[in-house]
Design a protein around this motif. Structure first.
Motif, short mmCIF file in Angstrom:
data_model
loop_
_atom_site.label_atom_id
_atom_site.label_comp_id
_atom_site.label_asym_id
_atom_site.label_seq_id
_atom_site.Cartn_x
_atom_site.Cartn_y
_atom_site.Cartn_z
N UNK A 314 0.85 -1.20 0.00
CA UNK A 314 0.00 0.00 0.00
C UNK A 314 0.88 1.25 0.00
N UNK A 315 1.93 1.22 0.82
CA UNK A 315 2.84 2.37 0.90
C UNK A 315 3.53 2.62 -0.45
N UNK A 316 3.97 1.54 -1.09
CA UNK A 316 4.64 1.69 -2.39
C UNK A 316 3.71 2.35 -3.41
N UNK A 317 2.43 1.97 -3.36
CA UNK A 317 1.45 2.57 -4.26
C UNK A 317 1.29 4.06 -3.98
N UNK A 318 1.26 4.42 -2.71
CA UNK A 318 1.12 5.83 -2.33
C UNK A 318 2.35 6.62 -2.77
N UNK A 319 3.53 6.06 -2.57
CA UNK A 319 4.76 6.75 -2.96
C UNK A 319 4.74 7.03 -4.47
N UNK A 320 4.30 6.03 -5.24
CA UNK A 320 4.26 6.22 -6.69
C UNK A 320 3.30 7.35 -7.05
N UNK A 321 2.12 7.32 -6.47
CA UNK A 321 1.11 8.34 -6.80
C UNK A 321 1.57 9.74 -6.36
N UNK A 322 2.18 9.83 -5.19
CA UNK A 322 2.66 11.15 -4.74
C UNK A 322 3.75 11.65 -5.68
N UNK A 323 4.65 10.76 -6.05
CA UNK A 323 5.76 11.16 -6.92
C UNK A 323 5.22 11.60 -8.29
N UNK A 324 4.28 10.83 -8.83
CA UNK A 324 3.66 11.22 -10.11
C UNK A 324 3.05 12.62 -9.98
N UNK A 325 2.33 12.83 -8.89
CA UNK A 325 1.67 14.12 -8.67
C UNK A 325 2.67 15.25 -8.57
N UNK A 326 3.76 15.00 -7.83
CA UNK A 326 4.75 16.06 -7.62
C UNK A 326 5.50 16.38 -8.91
N UNK A 327 5.75 15.35 -9.72
CA UNK A 327 6.37 15.59 -11.03
C UNK A 327 5.39 16.39 -11.90
N UNK A 328 4.13 16.00 -11.86
CA UNK A 328 3.09 16.71 -12.63
C UNK A 328 2.99 18.17 -12.23
N UNK A 329 3.13 18.46 -10.94
CA UNK A 329 3.03 19.84 -10.47
C UNK A 329 4.34 20.61 -10.64
N UNK A 330 5.39 19.89 -11.06
CA UNK A 330 6.68 20.55 -11.29
C UNK A 330 7.53 20.69 -10.04
N UNK A 331 7.10 20.12 -8.91
CA UNK A 331 7.91 20.21 -7.68
C UNK A 331 9.10 19.27 -7.76
N UNK A 332 8.91 18.14 -8.43
CA UNK A 332 10.04 17.24 -8.71
C UNK A 332 10.27 17.22 -10.21
N UNK A 333 11.55 17.15 -10.60
CA UNK A 333 11.89 17.14 -12.03
C UNK A 333 12.31 15.73 -12.44
N UNK A 334 12.28 15.48 -13.76
CA UNK A 334 12.75 14.20 -14.27
C UNK A 334 11.62 13.18 -14.28
N UNK A 335 11.99 11.87 -14.30
CA UNK A 335 10.96 10.85 -14.43
C UNK A 335 10.54 10.34 -13.05
N UNK A 336 9.33 9.82 -13.03
CA UNK A 336 8.76 9.29 -11.78
C UNK A 336 9.65 8.17 -11.24
N UNK A 337 10.06 7.25 -12.13
CA UNK A 337 10.89 6.13 -11.67
C UNK A 337 12.20 6.61 -11.06
#
Ligand code: GLY
Ligand code: MN
Ligand code: MN
Length: 439
Positions: A314-337
């Motif tokens: 469950x945690x791994x799923x949440x981490x992926x979704x948060x990272x996708x969201x943060x990349x989408x919002x531009x807070x994190x750069x580069x690829x989700x992986x």
């Protein structure tokens, strides 16, 4: 506290079965002591959760001894004696008679008899089941018991060969909740729903965090709760990015978010709920976007709870979704992986998604079995609490998101068919939240 003799008879039978399955032994469970806060004034007494679960007596001092030897099962309670004078000052006591008649002890003695009688109770047991390292005075007391028995070896007395953690037995039993426990958790959840709505209504511009805290804790007690099950967090503005901030005297301001993490306790069981609401009654567009991201993935994480899955999955799923969201919002750069692999998402999400919940807010029970994440089974209760915390000085974030923390936390029961959200009565949909936060 209500004491249901049938519930406790069943729990005790399970403790004795576990002791017998492990070759017999004697388990010693100390009651909590009273703790001085200042001067001649004590903290509000809270019974030790293991003792409460196994004994049900809400009084300080003494201990319970579960002795399983040679097919014999015996529960001995050491309690404070009846004392007319002391009871006038500090309240009623069950006493030795009450320990037997009301709480089902086979034998009962006073606290002052404990040091004399413990060696004989422990003598001959292959294992002493006791949780070392929790209370230094108790560690010393049981060390004295062991030393006395070893010294008496010439007279044929046998000291236990091993001292084992009573939590190995009790915490496994506490991890899967029975119907009576779930009823109490539901009551705690209901108190908590009311309290969070009171906070949303009260948390207007100009209020202080401590005033919102007062509303919350009033709601807990008004409906029969004993109070908060853990220190109430009311964190306004930039305080929302401090994970275990307590309610302080910061003034809530227009444009701030207010993060409340508060759970009411009902008969020793606590809820653990977080909500984040806009002080003005409406999120700013950027706050709304971040909130919607957190809410969507929190709801999906709840739906992922079912028998067979694990908290890690469950945690791994949440981490992926948060990272996708943060990349989408531009807070994190580069690829989700990449951002998951280098763990840079931890700048914004640095805690776990779940913990067990019950008598303790971070409840007992192993998270790993044989070194592997433990599959969920019906009757477990856990939190789902993703959060996104934008540091105040984060140059990668738009100015209006700096110092904004959002956490959404619910309490989830694992059922045969999936899960039940015990705290679904606490508003979290944007429209529902803003409908409560009318200004
Ligand atoms: N209130 C502490 C936690 O959420 O784990
Ligand atoms: Mn919490
Ligand atoms: Mn929690």
């Amino acid at each position: 506290m209500t004491f249901d003799p049938n519930v406790y008879a069943t729990r005790r039978a399970r403790i004795f079965e576990e002791l017998e399955r492990r070759g017999g032994g004697v388990m010693v469970l100390p009651a909590a002591g009273e703790k001085l806060r200042n001067g001649e004034n004590e903290y509000l007494f809270r019974q030790d959760s293991d003792h409460a679960w196994a004994v049900g007596l809400d009084e300080p001092d003494g201990c319970a001894v579960f002795a399983a030897r040679g097919g014999e099962r015996r529960l001995v309670l050491f309690v404070r004696p009846r004392d007319r004078e002391k009871e006038i000052w500090t309240g009623r006591r069950a006493g030795v008679e009450g320990a037997k008649e009301l709480y089902g002890a086979d034998e009962a003695f006073t606290v002052s008899e404990m040091d004399d009688l413990l060696p004989a109770l422990v003598e001959g047991a292959p294992t002493l089941w006791y949780r070392l390292g929790f209370d230094a005075a108790w560690d010393a007391r049981l060390t004295r018991v062991l030393v006395a028995l070893r010294a008496a070896a010439r007279t044929g007395k046998r000291a236990p060969e091993a001292v084992a953690d009573s939590g190995r037995i009790l915490h496994e039993l506490r991890l899967v909740k029975g119907p009576d426990e779930l009823a109490k958790l539901r009551r705690a959840a209901d108190l908590t729903a009311e309290a969070h709505m009171a906070a949303m209504r009260d948390g207007q511009p100009g209020r202080r965090e401590s005033q919102v805290q007062a509303e919350i804790e009033y709601a807990f007690r008004r409906r029969g709760g004993t109070g908060p099950g853990y220190s109430t967090i009311v964190a306004a503005g930039v305080n929302s990015t401090i994970l275990h901030y307590r309610a302080g005297d910061t003034v809530l301001r227009d444009g701030d978010v207010c993060l409340v993490d508060a759970g009411g306790e009902y008969e020793w069981y606590t809820a653990d709920v977080s909500r984040t609401f806009p002080v003005s009654g409406e999120f700013t567009p950027a706050q709304r976007e971040l909130y919607a991201l957190c809410l969507a993935l929190q709801k999906d994480a709840i739906l992922a709870v079912r028998p067979g899955t694990t908290l890690d999955a469950i945690h791994d799923g949440v981490v992926r979704r948060i990272t996708e969201g943060l990349v989408g919002l531009g807070l994190l750069k580069g690829s989700v992986d990449e951002r998951i692999a280098d763990k840079s998402y931890r700048k914004y999400y640095m805690h776990r998604t779940s913990h067990w919940l019950g008598m303790d807010v971070h409840d007992v029970g192993d998270y790993l079995v044989d070194g592997k994440p433990r599959p969920l089974v019906p009757g477990m209760v856990l939190t789902i609490e993703p959060g996104i915390y934008v540091p105040e000085d984060d140059q990668d974030a738009p100015a209006e998101l700096r110092g904004v923390g959002i956490r959404i936390e619910d309490d989830v029961l694992v059922t045969e068919g999936g899960q039940v959200n015990l705290t679904e009565g606490v508003p979290k949909e944007l429209a529902d939240l803003e409908a409560v936060c009318v200004r």
